[in-house]
Design an enzyme around this catalytic site. Structure first.
Site, PDB file in Angstrom:
ATOM      1  CB  THR A  79      -1.919  78.538 -29.002  1.00  8.21           C
ATOM      2  OG1 THR A  79      -1.641  77.181 -28.680  1.00  8.21           O
ATOM      3  CG2 THR A  79      -2.951  78.606 -30.113  1.00  8.21           C
ATOM      4  CB  THR A  80      -0.247  83.075 -32.209  1.00  8.34           C
ATOM      5  OG1 THR A  80      -0.417  82.199 -33.322  1.00  8.34           O
ATOM      6  CG2 THR A  80       1.208  83.055 -31.798  1.00  8.34           C
ATOM      7  CB  ALA A 103       5.833  84.080 -25.617  1.00  6.12           C
ATOM      8  CG  PHE A 106       7.812  80.376 -26.053  1.00 10.26           C
ATOM      9  CD1 PHE A 106       8.095  80.916 -24.809  1.00 10.26           C
ATOM     10  CD2 PHE A 106       6.518  79.978 -26.311  1.00 10.26           C
ATOM     11  CE1 PHE A 106       7.110  81.059 -23.835  1.00 10.26           C
ATOM     12  CE2 PHE A 106       5.519  80.115 -25.348  1.00 10.26           C
ATOM     13  CZ  PHE A 106       5.820  80.662 -24.108  1.00 10.26           C
ATOM     14  CG  HIS A 138       7.357  82.683 -42.122  1.00  9.90           C
ATOM     15  ND1 HIS A 138       7.525  84.038 -41.938  1.00  9.90           N
ATOM     16  CD2 HIS A 138       7.692  82.096 -40.949  1.00  9.90           C
ATOM     17  CE1 HIS A 138       7.946  84.254 -40.707  1.00  9.90           C
ATOM     18  NE2 HIS A 138       8.058  83.099 -40.076  1.00  9.90           N
ATOM     19  CE  LYS A 142       3.810  83.368 -40.145  1.00  8.17           C
ATOM     20  NZ  LYS A 142       3.256  82.843 -38.895  1.00  8.17           N
ATOM     21  CB  THR A 149       8.364  87.456 -35.711  1.00  5.66           C
ATOM     22  OG1 THR A 149       7.976  86.318 -34.938  1.00  5.66           O
ATOM     23  CG2 THR A 149       9.781  87.853 -35.375  1.00  5.66           C
TER      24      THR A 149
HETATM   25  P1  NAD Z   1      -0.195  72.350 -35.969  1.00  2.00           P
HETATM   26  O1  NAD Z   1      -1.404  72.602 -36.818  1.00  2.00           O
HETATM   27  O2  NAD Z   1       0.909  71.533 -36.536  1.00  2.00           O
HETATM   28  O3  NAD Z   1      -0.637  71.676 -34.585  1.00  2.00           O
HETATM   29  C1  NAD Z   1      -1.734  72.066 -33.811  1.00  2.00           C
HETATM   30  C2  NAD Z   1      -2.249  70.809 -33.145  1.00  2.00           C
HETATM   31  O4  NAD Z   1      -3.236  71.180 -32.190  1.00  2.00           O
HETATM   32  C3  NAD Z   1      -2.912  69.812 -34.139  1.00  2.00           C
HETATM   33  O5  NAD Z   1      -2.306  68.550 -33.992  1.00  2.00           O
HETATM   34  C4  NAD Z   1      -4.361  69.808 -33.701  1.00  2.00           C
HETATM   35  O6  NAD Z   1      -4.996  68.551 -33.888  1.00  2.00           O
HETATM   36  C5  NAD Z   1      -4.215  70.155 -32.218  1.00  2.00           C
HETATM   37  N1  NAD Z   1      -5.446  70.623 -31.564  1.00  2.00           N
HETATM   38  C6  NAD Z   1      -6.455  71.362 -32.080  1.00  2.00           C
HETATM   39  N2  NAD Z   1      -7.416  71.530 -31.156  1.00  2.00           N
HETATM   40  C7  NAD Z   1      -7.001  70.881 -30.026  1.00  2.00           C
HETATM   41  C8  NAD Z   1      -7.548  70.674 -28.749  1.00  2.00           C
HETATM   42  N3  NAD Z   1      -8.769  71.138 -28.416  1.00  2.00           N
HETATM   43  N4  NAD Z   1      -6.841  69.961 -27.849  1.00  2.00           N
HETATM   44  C9  NAD Z   1      -5.625  69.435 -28.157  1.00  2.00           C
HETATM   45  N5  NAD Z   1      -5.071  69.592 -29.377  1.00  2.00           N
HETATM   46  C10 NAD Z   1      -5.741  70.299 -30.287  1.00  2.00           C
HETATM   47  O7  NAD Z   1       0.323  73.794 -35.519  1.00  2.00           O
HETATM   48  P2  NAD Z   1       1.755  74.145 -34.885  1.00  2.00           P
HETATM   49  O8  NAD Z   1       2.703  74.521 -35.986  1.00  2.00           O
HETATM   50  O9  NAD Z   1       2.127  73.104 -33.891  1.00  2.00           O
HETATM   51  O10 NAD Z   1       1.397  75.528 -34.165  1.00  2.00           O
HETATM   52  C11 NAD Z   1       0.463  75.565 -33.115  1.00  2.00           C
HETATM   53  C12 NAD Z   1       0.267  77.002 -32.638  1.00  2.00           C
HETATM   54  O11 NAD Z   1       1.502  77.513 -32.143  1.00  2.00           O
HETATM   55  C13 NAD Z   1      -0.164  78.005 -33.709  1.00  2.00           C
HETATM   56  O12 NAD Z   1      -1.027  78.945 -33.105  1.00  2.00           O
HETATM   57  C14 NAD Z   1       1.145  78.674 -34.131  1.00  2.00           C
HETATM   58  O13 NAD Z   1       0.939  79.994 -34.640  1.00  2.00           O
HETATM   59  C15 NAD Z   1       1.845  78.727 -32.809  1.00  2.00           C
HETATM   60  N6  NAD Z   1       3.313  78.802 -32.835  1.00  2.00           N
HETATM   61  C16 NAD Z   1       3.856  79.524 -31.825  1.00  2.00           C
HETATM   62  C17 NAD Z   1       5.233  79.546 -31.658  1.00  2.00           C
HETATM   63  C18 NAD Z   1       5.808  80.267 -30.461  1.00  2.00           C
HETATM   64  O14 NAD Z   1       7.027  80.327 -30.308  1.00  2.00           O
HETATM   65  N7  NAD Z   1       4.970  80.796 -29.575  1.00  2.00           N
HETATM   66  C19 NAD Z   1       6.058  78.867 -32.560  1.00  2.00           C
HETATM   67  C20 NAD Z   1       5.466  78.139 -33.598  1.00  2.00           C
HETATM   68  C21 NAD Z   1       4.077  78.113 -33.711  1.00  2.00           C
END
Ligand code: NAD
Length: 247
Positions: A79-80, A103, A106, A138, A142, A149
């Site tokens: 999560t970011t 990170a 990833f 993107h 988004k 990045t």
């Molecule tokens: P998404 O909106 O599809 O999924 C997020 C999920 O988290 C949802 O299903 C939501 O219901 C759930 N959620 C919210 N609060 C919660 C809680 N308290 N407990 C459990 N679940 C909860 O988003 P995504 O595309 O899966 O991205 C999630 C995060 O990851 C974002 O911050 C995104 O920027 C980041 N991300 C990071 C990378 C990386 O490589 N680090 C890659 C892609 C996305």
């Protein structure tokens, strides 16, 4: 490894098949509805998981990471947007003696891309004719721009190329300042992400380009981080892992 998925959205779902293919077992999938304020993260609900992979939302991640530490479970957090609360999370992880690796990206392909950009930037510092810039594309869902990045790519270029003093999302109106590193963002369709570093020269143009084909690259990197961090103690970034594995 027995793994819990905390957050079962786009990324949580992308991790699942990659984890299975690597021989890991997903023992819990915990989404928002059953986890207000991290209350759903209990030893019972985590069902023997040694590690959790957390991809949720910025408002939920710090509490989730604290709860996971209290439950004695290591964590990989993708999560970011929550890093201003890193100190509080670090205290919880250190107190529990568990491990956390986090990170903003990833994807190991992107990490290779960062290194290639650094090398290109070092050469660009010596060959003044080339004007570096960044374009990222993107999907239209988004919300942040430029991407994290692209910001990192801009930092790498600014660190190496002394004739660029800052980056700007643009161009704005009027002539551009040559000391400004131009960053452009496009939001269209469903593209999982394209980053382009261009070096515009007087006689030719060089492009470094990374294009994600889907989310599994993030998932694969998160699982590599899971395997690396399991059983360690403390808070780590992906750079800590790569320093050990790639240097
Ligand atoms: P998404 O909106 O599809 O999924 C997020 C999920 O988290 C949802 O299903 C939501 O219901 C759930 N959620 C919210 N609060 C919660 C809680 N308290 N407990 C459990 N679940 C909860 O988003 P995504 O595309 O899966 O991205 C999630 C995060 O990851 C974002 O911050 C995104 O920027 C980041 N991300 C990071 C990378 C990386 O490589 N680090 C890659 C892609 C996305």
């Amino acid at each position: 490894m027995k793994i819990a998925l905390v957050g079962y959205g786009r990324m949580g779902r992308a991790v699942e098949p990659v984890a299975a293919a690597l021989g890991h077992e997903i023992v819990a999938r915990i989404d928002a509805a059953e986890n207000p304020d991290g209350q759903g993260l209990t030893v019972e609900r985590l069902a023997g998981a040694g590690l959790a992979i957390e991809f949720t939302v910025p408002g939920a991640a710090p509490v989730n990471l604290e709860r996971l530490a209290e439950c004695g479970v290591d964590a990989v957090c993708g999560t970011t947007g929550w890093y201003e609360r890193l100190d509080q999370v670090r205290r919880a992880v250190n107190a529990a003696g568990t491990a956390l690796i986090y990170a903003p990206n990833f994807s190991l392909g992107v990490q290779i891309f960062f290194r290639l950009t650094e090398l290109a930037a070092q050469l660009c510092e010596r060959v003044e004719d080339y004007d570096p810039h960044i374009v990222e594309t993107h999907h239209r869902h988004k919300v942040d721009h430029p991407s994290g990045t692209a910001r990192r790519l801009a930092e790498i270029l600014l660190q190496q190329v002394s004739r660029k003093s800052r980056w700007e999302l643009g161009p704005g109106d009027g002539a551009v300042d040559p000391a400004v590193l131009q960053v452009a963002a496009i939001r269209a369709g469903e593209s999982p992400g394209v980053h382009l570093v261009g070096l515009e020269g007087p006689d030719d143009r060089i492009e470094l380009r990374h294009e994600a084909r889907g989310r599994s690259g993030f998932a694969r990197g998160a699982l590599a981080a899971a395997e690396w961090v399991r059983g360690r103690q403390g808070v780590f970034t992906l750079q800590d892992m790569l320093k050990e594995l790639w240097n």
